[in-house]
Design an enzyme around this catalytic site. Structure first.
Site, mmCIF file in Angstrom:
data_model
loop_
_atom_site.group_PDB
_atom_site.id
_atom_site.type_symbol
_atom_site.label_atom_id
_atom_site.label_comp_id
_atom_site.label_asym_id
_atom_site.label_seq_id
_atom_site.Cartn_x
_atom_site.Cartn_y
_atom_site.Cartn_z
ATOM 1 N N LYS A 82 0.834 -1.195 0.000
ATOM 2 C CA LYS A 82 0.000 0.000 0.000
ATOM 3 C C LYS A 82 0.874 1.252 0.000
ATOM 4 O O LYS A 82 1.880 1.313 0.706
ATOM 5 C CB LYS A 82 -0.910 -0.018 1.226
ATOM 6 C CG LYS A 82 -1.938 1.121 1.267
ATOM 7 C CD LYS A 82 -2.876 0.950 2.451
ATOM 8 C CE LYS A 82 -3.900 2.070 2.520
ATOM 9 N NZ LYS A 82 -4.858 1.896 3.641
ATOM 10 N N SER A 157 -9.435 2.649 2.423
ATOM 11 C CA SER A 157 -8.364 3.254 1.653
ATOM 12 C C SER A 157 -7.392 2.247 1.043
ATOM 13 O O SER A 157 -6.530 2.631 0.245
ATOM 14 C CB SER A 157 -7.596 4.239 2.540
ATOM 15 O OG SER A 157 -6.937 3.583 3.598
ATOM 16 N N SER A 181 -10.485 0.696 6.524
ATOM 17 C CA SER A 181 -9.722 0.670 5.279
ATOM 18 C C SER A 181 -9.178 -0.684 4.868
ATOM 19 O O SER A 181 -8.729 -0.849 3.732
ATOM 20 C CB SER A 181 -8.572 1.675 5.356
ATOM 21 O OG SER A 181 -9.067 2.993 5.391
#
Length: 473
Positions: A82, A157, A181
């Site tokens: 990420k 996210s 997320s």
């Protein structure tokens, strides 16, 4: 085995084939790189792409095996990190133009541990600006699209991570979770995302080592693969003062378990939250699965009073802590919702913070007492289906207005502030083929139990096997 089969083989099976030298790590990497090059232009999940790094890392795994060395429990698994996780020598933008060209000189602990376990980095996955919001878009790389419907959002996210998994570009992926997320994009993309207990996976570097609401954790296409990844990234680290002492190896145990008599609290709206009808339908259709597993399923919801206030105050406090100084110098390069959240933090008073902490303590004990009578809580992950890619955030649900950009994710962030581990596991599809996830919440620090019941549910249903059309060859 052809490239398509390799890309959608569970991670645990890939590792077994690589260890047995029935597949080389390079073959596995090349298959995933080819899939990325074919599919990623349509979905925009991998935003920093490093095929040569991936190939050289895979060759190193093969060389270790040829010498008779053990490369680790994740040997040869391709992984993209990420873009909030710092990666040494690899661009990390945080989805912000402020850091468009930033190259860190350290790895986050989760990246270190994945590498040490034999996983091979080949890129970074997309995230909203500084991870703010459950819709993955930013001014550096644009939006990441839902692979089940390219006109919809993938959530966030950890949106790029979820899409990479769903599309067979990676067998495992790391993510982070403050208000949902890891769970929200898993729900929107028909994969598994687990929010572990705070400290289960040590989180460093960062601005607030003691902050318990923001965690990092695993994502995969199946629950066993999620557990496999957790076994490699969990465990204590002196750089994280809240890290738990239990070793990651405890998650390498078999997940099979008899659930006869297990008490399930069934809460389709967490005590009155608005939930879109098709989400509710998909969730309620699976109630019988738990009964068939032998569970005692009862309608029950913990008293989550003050969860909204607690989360908003602590989130705003943390945003100001992390980005307040940056706002003073780079305001023009920040999105409006991020600015709003930082300024909300700047306006907080000491008594407000004290009240939130006191209420969080009371909520913890109410949840603890509730879970004394129930082994698990089942609830929706997201209150809505994946929505239009051009909509920044949900503004109303069932005619009820959402006042801010985070309101529509209460079903996730209410759970965050209880301190309980939670997982999103696929539970069905809407009439138009959009994925829906089911959230299973466990007792305080019972991460393994959450994985066990999620595995049983997954085995009984098999929704994870349905691939998006864009990823099929």
């Amino acid at each position: 085995m052809n490239a398509d089969e390799i890309c959608f083989l569970p991670a645990g099976e890939l590792v077994r084939h690589i260890h047995a030298r029935e597949l080389s790590a390079l073959e596995v990497m090349d298959a995933h790189l080819a899939q990325t090059e074919r599919v990623n232009p349509a979905v925009n999940a991998i935003v920093t792409y490093l095929p040569e790094l991936g190939r050289s890392g895979a060759q190193a795994v093969d060389a270790a095996l040829a010498r008779g060395d053990d490369p680790g429990p994740l040997a040869g698994l391709p992984v993209a990190h990420k873009d909030l996780a710092v990666t040494r020598g690899i661009r990390t933008t945080f989805g912000s133009p402020i850091y468009r060209d930033f190259v860190p000189d350290v790895d986050a602990i989760i990246v270190e541990r994945l590498k040490r376990a034999g996983a091979v980095t080949f890129g970074k996955t997309n995230t909203p600006e500084f991870g703010a919001g459950s819709q993955t878009f930013n001014p550096v790389f644009g939006a990441t699209r839902n692979p089940y419907d390219l006109s919809k959002t993938c959530g966030g996210s950890s949106g790029g991570a979820a899409v990479a998994l769903a599309c067979g570009m990676a067998p495992i992926a790391d993510g982070s979770d403050l208000g949902g997320s890891l769970r929200n994009p898993a729900s929107f993309c028909n994969v598994v995302g687990m929010r572990p207990s705070a400290g289960r996976v040590p989180n460093w570097p960062g601005f607030s080592a003691w902050f318990p609401l923001s965690v990092v954790g695993p994502m995969a296409r199946t629950v066993p693969d999620t557990a496999l990844m957790l076994s490699a990234i969990a465990g204590p680290d002196p750089r994280s003062p809240i890290s738990l002492q239990e070793p990651g190896s405890s998650f390498a145990r078999p997940l099979a378990r008899d659930f006869k008599g297990t008490r399930i609290a069934w809460s389709p709206d967490l005590g009155g939250l608005p939930v879109e009808p098709e989400v509710a339908e998909a969730l309620n259709a699976q109630r019988r699965v738990f009964a068939d597993l032998g569970c005692l399923v009862v309608d029950a919801t913990p008293d989550l009073s003050d969860a909204d206030e607690i989360f908003r105050v602590m989130r705003a406090w943390n945003f100001e802590l992390c980005y307040g100084q940056l706002l003073k110098s780079r305001r023009g390069l920040m999105k409006d919702t991020l600015i709003w959240n930082i300024e909300e933090g700047a306006r907080l008073t000491g008594p407000q913070l004290g009240a939130a902490e006191s209420k969080r303590t009371q909520l913890f004990h109410r949840m603890r007492e509730f879970m004394d009578d129930h082994d698990f809580l089942v609830a929706p992950v997201a209150q809505v289906l994946p929505f239009d890619i051009d909509v920044p955030y949900v503004t109303e649900i069932n005619g009820i207005r959402m006042e801010s950009y985070i309101d529509w994710m209460r079903s996730c962030y209410y759970i965050t502030v209880t301190g309980s581990p939670a997982i999103s596991v696929p539970c069905g599809f809407s009439r138009t083929g959009l994925p829906v996830g089911l959230q299973i919440v466990g007792r305080y620090r019972d991460d393994f139990g959450v994985l066990q019941i999620a595995h049983a549910f997954e085995q009984a249903t098999g929704f994870w096997k349905r691939r998006p059309a864009v990823a099929q060859s």
